[in-house]
Design a protein around this motif. Sequence first.
Motif, short mmCIF file in Angstrom:
data_model
loop_
_atom_site.label_atom_id
_atom_site.label_comp_id
_atom_site.label_asym_id
_atom_site.label_seq_id
_atom_site.Cartn_x
_atom_site.Cartn_y
_atom_site.Cartn_z
N UNK A 149 -33.96 -33.24 15.85
CA UNK A 149 -34.76 -33.28 17.08
C UNK A 149 -36.23 -33.52 16.75
N UNK A 150 -36.89 -34.33 17.54
CA UNK A 150 -38.28 -34.66 17.24
C UNK A 150 -39.18 -33.43 17.30
N UNK A 151 -38.77 -32.42 18.07
CA UNK A 151 -39.55 -31.18 18.12
C UNK A 151 -39.54 -30.47 16.77
N UNK A 152 -38.46 -30.61 16.01
CA UNK A 152 -38.41 -30.03 14.67
C UNK A 152 -39.44 -30.71 13.77
N UNK B 247 -31.00 -39.15 27.24
CA UNK B 247 -31.95 -40.23 27.54
C UNK B 247 -33.35 -39.90 27.03
N UNK B 248 -33.80 -38.66 27.28
CA UNK B 248 -35.14 -38.27 26.81
C UNK B 248 -35.20 -38.21 25.29
N UNK B 249 -34.15 -37.68 24.67
CA UNK B 249 -34.14 -37.57 23.21
C UNK B 249 -34.20 -38.95 22.56
N UNK B 250 -33.45 -39.89 23.12
CA UNK B 250 -33.47 -41.25 22.58
C UNK B 250 -34.83 -41.91 22.77
N UNK B 251 -35.46 -41.64 23.90
CA UNK B 251 -36.79 -42.19 24.15
C UNK B 251 -37.80 -41.61 23.15
N UNK B 252 -37.73 -40.32 22.91
CA UNK B 252 -38.64 -39.70 21.94
C UNK B 252 -38.43 -40.29 20.54
N UNK B 253 -37.19 -40.53 20.19
CA UNK B 253 -36.92 -41.10 18.87
C UNK B 253 -37.43 -42.53 18.79
N UNK B 254 -37.25 -43.29 19.84
CA UNK B 254 -37.71 -44.68 19.84
C UNK B 254 -39.23 -44.76 19.73
#
Length: 241
Positions: A169-172, A130-137
């Motif tokens: 990953x957005x952190x990358x 859920x958090x990863x999808x939110x960060x991507x959005x």
Amino acid sequence: MKKAIRLLLAITFTVSLAACNVEQPEESSNLQNSETSVAEESSSSAENVSQEESVPAQQDGGESNILVAYFSWADNAVIDGEVDAVASPSVTSPGNVQQLAGWVQEETGGDLFSIQVTEPYSSDWDECLERANQERAEDARPELMTSVENMDAYDTIFLGYPNWWYGAPMAVLSFLEDYDFSDKQVYLFCSHGTGGLANSVEDIRSSMPDGDISENIFDVYEEDAASSQNDIQNWLNELGY
């Protein structure tokens, strides 16, 4: 007659004493020469040792300076209670990408750098998703805990990451956008599920347009990552490592 004998004995004693006085300095001279020779050899040996120690170590200027940077869920998760290693292999230590990075480091001799966020992800798959999808959005760039202080010293970068829901990953991306990768050779290695590399390579290219990213990318299905040491060694051999 007695006087003649005494005179003869006196002459003989004098000659003998004179002979002893002549031989003694010669023996002393030989001993001195021997000691001088040993001293000279010791001095010469000491000078040779001193010179060898003072010679600087030779450095191979043709060898690349290598950084092995990676993002692993295992390094970025808060472990709440026990984690099912079968259901969530990526979050147990060593994580899939963490293990791949270790093998790359062993083969190349590079420096390891773990990309870590200041706010860890949940170890629960659904919550992390859920958090990863939110960060991507939101096209977010999570804040990182540490940075590479001497990035200019590296001319070869191995970058490892998992395919996090059809992308890197957005952190990358946070990591990549902090540095200038001009004139750096970049090699990618990735652990993924059924989605393969998906859009991860495109994500990375957009965040490091100046980096020379090799088309030879190592990717492995997440369930096979733990047994892929030979595969990643073969990949590195292909690259010349």
